[in-house]
Scaffold this motif. Structure first.
Motif, mmCIF file in Angstrom:
data_model
loop_
_atom_site.group_PDB
_atom_site.id
_atom_site.type_symbol
_atom_site.label_atom_id
_atom_site.label_comp_id
_atom_site.label_asym_id
_atom_site.label_seq_id
_atom_site.Cartn_x
_atom_site.Cartn_y
_atom_site.Cartn_z
ATOM 1 N N ASP A 108 -5.256 -8.502 4.260
ATOM 2 C CA ASP A 108 -3.846 -8.797 3.998
ATOM 3 C C ASP A 108 -3.634 -9.284 2.559
ATOM 4 O O ASP A 108 -2.685 -8.887 1.898
ATOM 5 N N ASP A 110 -5.547 -8.647 -0.045
ATOM 6 C CA ASP A 110 -5.862 -7.586 -1.004
ATOM 7 C C ASP A 110 -4.766 -6.533 -1.098
ATOM 8 O O ASP A 110 -4.709 -5.793 -2.080
ATOM 9 N N GLN A 111 -3.891 -6.465 -0.095
ATOM 10 C CA GLN A 111 -2.793 -5.486 -0.155
ATOM 11 C C GLN A 111 -1.813 -5.959 -1.128
ATOM 12 O O GLN A 111 -0.981 -6.036 -1.638
#
Length: 111
Positions: A108, A110-111
């Protein structure tokens, strides 16, 4: 750097929370220690730093990094908050966070 700067830096990562450890302010990831403030000398205990890396950091930046005999056998380095570069601290903390956080929290973020 001040402890409040460290807290602000770390709280942007999921699952990080303020806590106490040994009666002093700390940061934890899902109850696993991320870092701890040492009030008596305004330094921070950084975990997950292998011995070879610790020695390298101490050699490169002795004003910032050090180790005491108590921590010699552990993957820990101590850092003086007044002297540690923010970007170096962030890399060390993020690596520890990634080793402690859930895969979903990491994905989450890294998005």
């Amino acid at each position: 750097m001040h402890w409040n700067d460290v807290v602000t830096m770390a709280l942007r990562w999921p699952e990080v929370a303020e806590a106490t450890s040994y009666g002093e302010p700390s940061l934890k990831v899902r109850k696993r220690l991320l870092a701890r403030l040492r009030l008596h000398d305004d330094s921070i205990v950084l975990l997950g730093v292998p011995v070879a890396e610790r020695e390298h950091l101490i050699e490169l930046m002795p004003e910032a990094f050090f180790c005491e005999p108590h921590y010699a056998g552990y993957d820990i380095v101590l850092a003086r908050l007044a002297h540690i570069p923010a970007e170096v601290l962030e890399r060390i903390l993020e690596r520890r966070w990634r080793s402690s956080a859930t895969r979903r929290a990491i994905a989450d973020f890294d998005q």
